[in-house]
Structure formats: structure tokens, C-alpha cells
Write a protein that holds these residues in place. Structure first.
Motif, PDB file in Angstrom:
ATOM      1  N   GLN A   2       0.826  -1.218   0.000  1.00  0.00           N
ATOM      2  CA  GLN A   2       0.000   0.000   0.000  1.00  0.00           C
ATOM      3  C   GLN A   2       0.858   1.265   0.000  1.00  0.00           C
ATOM      4  N   GLN A   3       2.004   1.188  -0.672  1.00  0.00           N
ATOM      5  CA  GLN A   3       2.898   2.323  -0.816  1.00  0.00           C
ATOM      6  C   GLN A   3       3.040   2.688  -2.290  1.00  0.00           C
ATOM      7  N   TRP A   4       3.115   4.004  -2.558  1.00  0.00           N
ATOM      8  CA  TRP A   4       3.385   4.439  -3.922  1.00  0.00           C
ATOM      9  C   TRP A   4       4.863   4.245  -4.220  1.00  0.00           C
ATOM     10  N   GLU A   5       5.156   3.738  -5.403  1.00  0.00           N
ATOM     11  CA  GLU A   5       6.541   3.478  -5.781  1.00  0.00           C
ATOM     12  C   GLU A   5       6.656   3.413  -7.293  1.00  0.00           C
ATOM     13  N   THR A   6       7.879   3.558  -7.795  1.00  0.00           N
ATOM     14  CA  THR A   6       8.137   3.291  -9.202  1.00  0.00           C
ATOM     15  C   THR A   6       7.880   1.802  -9.436  1.00  0.00           C
ATOM     16  N   PRO A   7       7.126   1.435 -10.480  1.00  0.00           N
ATOM     17  CA  PRO A   7       6.786   0.021 -10.702  1.00  0.00           C
ATOM     18  C   PRO A   7       8.003  -0.890 -10.667  1.00  0.00           C
ATOM     19  N   VAL A   8       7.808  -2.042 -10.042  1.00  0.00           N
ATOM     20  CA  VAL A   8       8.871  -3.045  -9.895  1.00  0.00           C
ATOM     21  C   VAL A   8       8.356  -4.365 -10.458  1.00  0.00           C
ATOM     22  N   ALA A   9       9.178  -5.052 -11.221  1.00  0.00           N
ATOM     23  CA  ALA A   9       8.791  -6.350 -11.782  1.00  0.00           C
ATOM     24  C   ALA A   9       8.443  -7.321 -10.648  1.00  0.00           C
ATOM     25  N   GLY A  10       7.393  -8.097 -10.859  1.00  0.00           N
ATOM     26  CA  GLY A  10       6.985  -9.083  -9.863  1.00  0.00           C
ATOM     27  C   GLY A  10       5.981  -8.557  -8.856  1.00  0.00           C
ATOM     28  N   GLN A  11       5.706  -7.258  -8.858  1.00  0.00           N
ATOM     29  CA  GLN A  11       4.717  -6.672  -7.953  1.00  0.00           C
ATOM     30  C   GLN A  11       3.410  -6.404  -8.705  1.00  0.00           C
ATOM     31  N   ARG A  12       2.355  -6.086  -7.944  1.00  0.00           N
ATOM     32  CA  ARG A  12       1.067  -5.755  -8.554  1.00  0.00           C
ATOM     33  C   ARG A  12       0.600  -4.409  -8.018  1.00  0.00           C
ATOM     34  N   TYR A  13      -0.100  -3.656  -8.881  1.00  0.00           N
ATOM     35  CA  TYR A  13      -0.493  -2.289  -8.550  1.00  0.00           C
ATOM     36  C   TYR A  13      -1.973  -2.066  -8.812  1.00  0.00           C
ATOM     37  N   SER A  14      -2.668  -1.531  -7.786  1.00  0.00           N
ATOM     38  CA  SER A  14      -4.114  -1.296  -7.903  1.00  0.00           C
ATOM     39  C   SER A  14      -4.434   0.054  -8.511  1.00  0.00           C
ATOM     40  N   GLN A  15      -3.484   0.996  -8.441  1.00  0.00           N
ATOM     41  CA  GLN A  15      -3.655   2.327  -9.035  1.00  0.00           C
ATOM     42  C   GLN A  15      -2.320   2.773  -9.620  1.00  0.00           C
ATOM     43  N   LEU A  16      -2.408   3.665 -10.578  1.00  0.00           N
ATOM     44  CA  LEU A  16      -1.218   4.282 -11.150  1.00  0.00           C
ATOM     45  C   LEU A  16      -1.405   5.789 -11.164  1.00  0.00           C
ATOM     46  N   GLN A  17      -0.307   6.499 -11.244  1.00  0.00           N
ATOM     47  CA  GLN A  17      -0.378   7.947 -11.436  1.00  0.00           C
ATOM     48  C   GLN A  17       0.836   8.410 -12.223  1.00  0.00           C
ATOM     49  N   ALA A  18       0.614   9.431 -13.038  1.00  0.00           N
ATOM     50  CA  ALA A  18       1.696  10.042 -13.806  1.00  0.00           C
ATOM     51  C   ALA A  18       1.960  11.426 -13.240  1.00  0.00           C
ATOM     52  N   GLY A  19       3.188  11.883 -13.370  1.00  0.00           N
ATOM     53  CA  GLY A  19       3.516  13.200 -12.845  1.00  0.00           C
ATOM     54  C   GLY A  19       4.599  13.884 -13.659  1.00  0.00           C
ATOM     55  N   VAL A  20       4.581  15.208 -13.629  1.00  0.00           N
ATOM     56  CA  VAL A  20       5.628  16.011 -14.250  1.00  0.00           C
ATOM     57  C   VAL A  20       5.957  17.140 -13.289  1.00  0.00           C
ATOM     58  N   GLN A  21       7.227  17.480 -13.194  1.00  0.00           N
ATOM     59  CA  GLN A  21       7.664  18.487 -12.231  1.00  0.00           C
ATOM     60  C   GLN A  21       7.225  19.874 -12.672  1.00  0.00           C
ATOM     61  N   LEU A  22       6.767  20.663 -11.710  1.00  0.00           N
ATOM     62  CA  LEU A  22       6.253  21.996 -11.995  1.00  0.00           C
ATOM     63  C   LEU A  22       7.342  23.001 -12.366  1.00  0.00           C
ATOM     64  N   ALA A  23       8.515  22.829 -11.810  1.00  0.00           N
ATOM     65  CA  ALA A  23       9.602  23.787 -12.065  1.00  0.00           C
ATOM     66  C   ALA A  23      10.925  23.156 -11.681  1.00  0.00           C
ATOM     67  N   ASN A  24      11.989  23.644 -12.303  1.00  0.00           N
ATOM     68  CA  ASN A  24      13.360  23.324 -11.900  1.00  0.00           C
ATOM     69  C   ASN A  24      14.223  24.501 -12.335  1.00  0.00           C
ATOM     70  N   ARG A  25      15.525  24.334 -12.329  1.00  0.00           N
ATOM     71  CA  ARG A  25      16.372  25.481 -12.648  1.00  0.00           C
ATOM     72  C   ARG A  25      16.325  25.881 -14.112  1.00  0.00           C
ATOM     73  N   THR A  26      15.645  25.127 -14.948  1.00  0.00           N
ATOM     74  CA  THR A  26      15.454  25.551 -16.343  1.00  0.00           C
ATOM     75  C   THR A  26      14.236  26.445 -16.487  1.00  0.00           C
ATOM     76  N   GLY A  27      13.401  26.561 -15.436  1.00  0.00           N
ATOM     77  CA  GLY A  27      12.229  27.397 -15.504  1.00  0.00           C
ATOM     78  C   GLY A  27      10.957  26.663 -15.107  1.00  0.00           C
ATOM     79  N   ALA A  28       9.828  27.336 -15.306  1.00  0.00           N
ATOM     80  CA  ALA A  28       8.528  26.783 -14.924  1.00  0.00           C
ATOM     81  C   ALA A  28       7.942  25.936 -16.055  1.00  0.00           C
TER      82      ALA A  28
END
Length: 343
Positions: A120-146
């Protein structure tokens, strides 16, 4: 037959030549770059019960450590998150197989995480495990800008393609709101970023690369994979280095580095990347003073102005305020989120 005058002239000329040669030799030795002390002859230890520990390195520039820090997860504080609903759990193998070939959207990191059925922990998918939900994300900002509108659109396209592959249904937040969040976060980061650099300049004789490396090593610095760069490792394995030391890379790569003349080296501190508990500014200040004394150098800022004690005290006080501000925003220096945002 050689006359007395000719003999005298010959002797006089020889003395002048010898004097010139001696002066040139003395002058060359005087102006030659300082060399490191000869290495002592190794002595076999009489008590072989002392454990030798290799120094820790910066994971991005040196070989990875055997126990690196766990890869940080996404966080709504600095990431756009898009939940992907699933009709039934998916295997880690399937989630990995569907991953896009690149993990970036424009200049921002892109990631997929899954809710592990077992832990019941969110993690980067690992072979051999099973996942009930997924989520995608993108960073809002870094040193290159917003994050901008084009990057947000690329994020939507990449996430939708991934969701289609795993038979999931993504839900995206409002683009205008997320782009506005990115701009606000980027403005905060710009206002509270700090990368300090002190320059150590040779007062008299220049230094050879080996001379610099030897003195830096005595203070705990280790070589980087980048020529002309050394790092002061963190006390915590896998964390970024506390300080950096750099000199002319061409001198380090010269066919005979001992003949390369260095007249300055730079000490640097990337403030948001280093935990304040490491006392990085105190380490920077003490290291600079120790090197200046040992190497006959003077300490200046990056514009060449001498750094006085009052100026250093003022920098230290300003940094304490900066640390407090980052803490209040849940972006403490050296934390996972701060290192991601200020990168």
C-alpha cells in the motif's frame, strides 16, 4: 699563442655565461609551479585490525554507492499529478513494459508510480509486484524554468498513451491552474536559490594540479570523474557533496600536469542541495581559510574582490534566514524535494 688579454676575456666571458645560466636556473625554479610533497614510503601496518573505509561520492558524478538513497516519490507540492484509474490491478512487468522511452517532458522530469497492492505504498513500478492504481507526474519547475503550456500538453499526450497501453483512465488537472502553480513555484525558487563561489588566488608562485589536489585531499576532498574537479563528500552515503573544488580542466589533462601553472581555484557550495545540519557554509569558510594559509593564497569573491571577515559574517547570517524560509515552505535544504526543485 693565446695572449693574457685573450685568456682574461675568455675567463670573463665564461663567468658571465655561468652567471646567466645560474640566474636563469634560479629564476625558473622560483617561478615554477609548486609541486606536491613526495609520497612517503608505505609501511606495512603492524596491527591489521583497522578497517579501511572508502569515501562517499556524489552519485551523479562518481560511481554509485552500494546503498544509494531510495529514489524520491512524486509530491503534489512540486509535481503535477494525474491519477490513472484501473479496472483491475496490473503487474509491475506490464507497467514497466508500457513506460515511454524518455522520462522527460520538455526540460522537466516525467514519472509513473503505482500503488503496491501488498505494501500500500506508492513506488516506481517493480517487476513481480502488482499495482491497484497508477499515477503520472511532471515536475512543476526546476532550474530551467517553470512548466509551460506546451510541456503540459506533452505531459497529457504521454500520459494518455501510457494509460491506453495499461487499459487505464487518466484524469488531468486544469492546465491553467497547474501552469500558474509552476510559475509561482519557479518565482519562489529564483528568489531563494543560492550558489556560492569563493576564489583562491596564488599570491606568489603558481600551483601545479598535483599541489592543489594534495592540499585538498588533506581536507577530505576526493577526485571527481570530471577533470579539474574534486568533491567534499557528505557524511550521508548517496547524498550530494557538501562542497566542490575546481581548477582549469586543461591543466589537469595536460601531457605533463606538473608543468601546468594554476593561479586560482574555485570553491563552491550549492546551498539548496546540502542539509544545513552539515554546516556547509562553515565548512566552506574554514576550508577556504585553511587552503589559503597552506598554499599561500588570497581569498576573493568571483569578481576578484578580497573577502573580509565582516562580509563572510553577513553571508552566513543571510544563509540562516534562507534556510528558515526553505523550511517554512517544506523545501528544507538537502531534502528530496529541494534537491529536485533546485536542479
Amino acid at each position: 699563442m693565446t695572449t693574457t688579454l685573450q685568456l682574461g676575456l675568455a675567463i670573463g666571458g665564461g663567468l658571465v655565461l655561468a652567471t646567466v645560466v645560474a640566474y636563469n636556473t634560479w629564476s625558473a625554479r622560483k617561478n615554477a609551479p609548486k609541486q606536491p610533497d613526495p609520497l612517503p614510503i608505505p609501511i606495512e601496518p603492524s596491527a591489521p585490525d583497522i578497517e579501511r573505509r572508502d569515501p562517499a561520492f556524489d552519485g551523479e558524478e562518481l560511481p554509485p554507492l552500494p546503498t544509494p538513497e531510495r529514489k524520491p516519490g512524486m509530491d503534489a507540492l512540486i509535481d503535477v499529478l494525474a491519477p490513472i484509474a484501473l479496472e483491475q490491478p496490473v503487474s509491475g512487468d506490464a507497467a514497466l513494459a508500457a513506460m515511454p522511452p524518455t522520462r522527460r517532458v520538455g526540460s522537466k522530469p516525467f514519472a509513473i508510480e503505482g500503488l503496491n497492492v501488498a505494501t500500500q505504498q506508492w513506488e516506481t513500478p517493480v517487476a513481480g509486484q502488482r499495482y491497484s492504481q497508477l499515477q503520472a507526474g511532471v515536475q512543476l519547475a526546476n532550474r530551467t524554468g517553470a512548466l509551460n503550456e506546451i510541456e503540459f500538453s506533452e505531459f497529457v499526450i504521454k500520459t494518455q498513451a501510457y494509460a491506453d497501453t495499461v487499459s487505464g483512465l487518466p484524469e488531468f488537472p486544469d492546465m491553467r491552474e497547474e501552469v500558474a502553480r509552476g510559475r509561482e513555484l519557479d518565482q519562489f525558487a529564483n528568489d531563494h536559490d543560492a550558489q556560492l563561489g569563493f576564489t583562491l588566488r596564488a599570491v606568489h608562485a603558481a600551483w601545479s594540479p598535483g599541489y592543489v589536489q594534495q592540499h585538498a585531499a588533506r581536507l577530505g576532498f576526493v577526485p571527481s570523474l570530471i577533470p579539474g574537479r574534486m568533491l567534499l563528500p557528505s557524511s550521508t552515503p548517496g547524498m550530494p557533496p557538501i562542497l566542490g573544488l575546481a581548477f582549469d580542466a586543461q591543466a589537469a589533462l595536460a601531457e605533463d600536469p606538473d608543468q601546468s601553472a594554476l593561479r586560482e581555484v574555485t570553491l563552491s557550495l550549492d546551498v539548496p542541495q546540502v542539509d544545513r545540519a552539515e554546516q556547509p557554509f562553515v565548512r566552506l569558510r574554514d576550508t577556504a581559510a585553511a587552503l589559503a594559509e597552506a598554499m599561500d593564497g588570497s581569498l576573493t569573491d568571483d569578481r576578484g574582490y578580497p573577502l573580509q571577515r565582516d562580509a563572510l559574517d553577513g553571508i552566513g547570517a543571510s544563509l540562516e534566514q534562507l534556510y528558515d524560509t526553505l523550511d517554512s515552505r517544506e523545501l528544507a535544504a538537502g531534502s528530496v524535494l529541494a534537491r529536485r526543485l533546485f536542479s
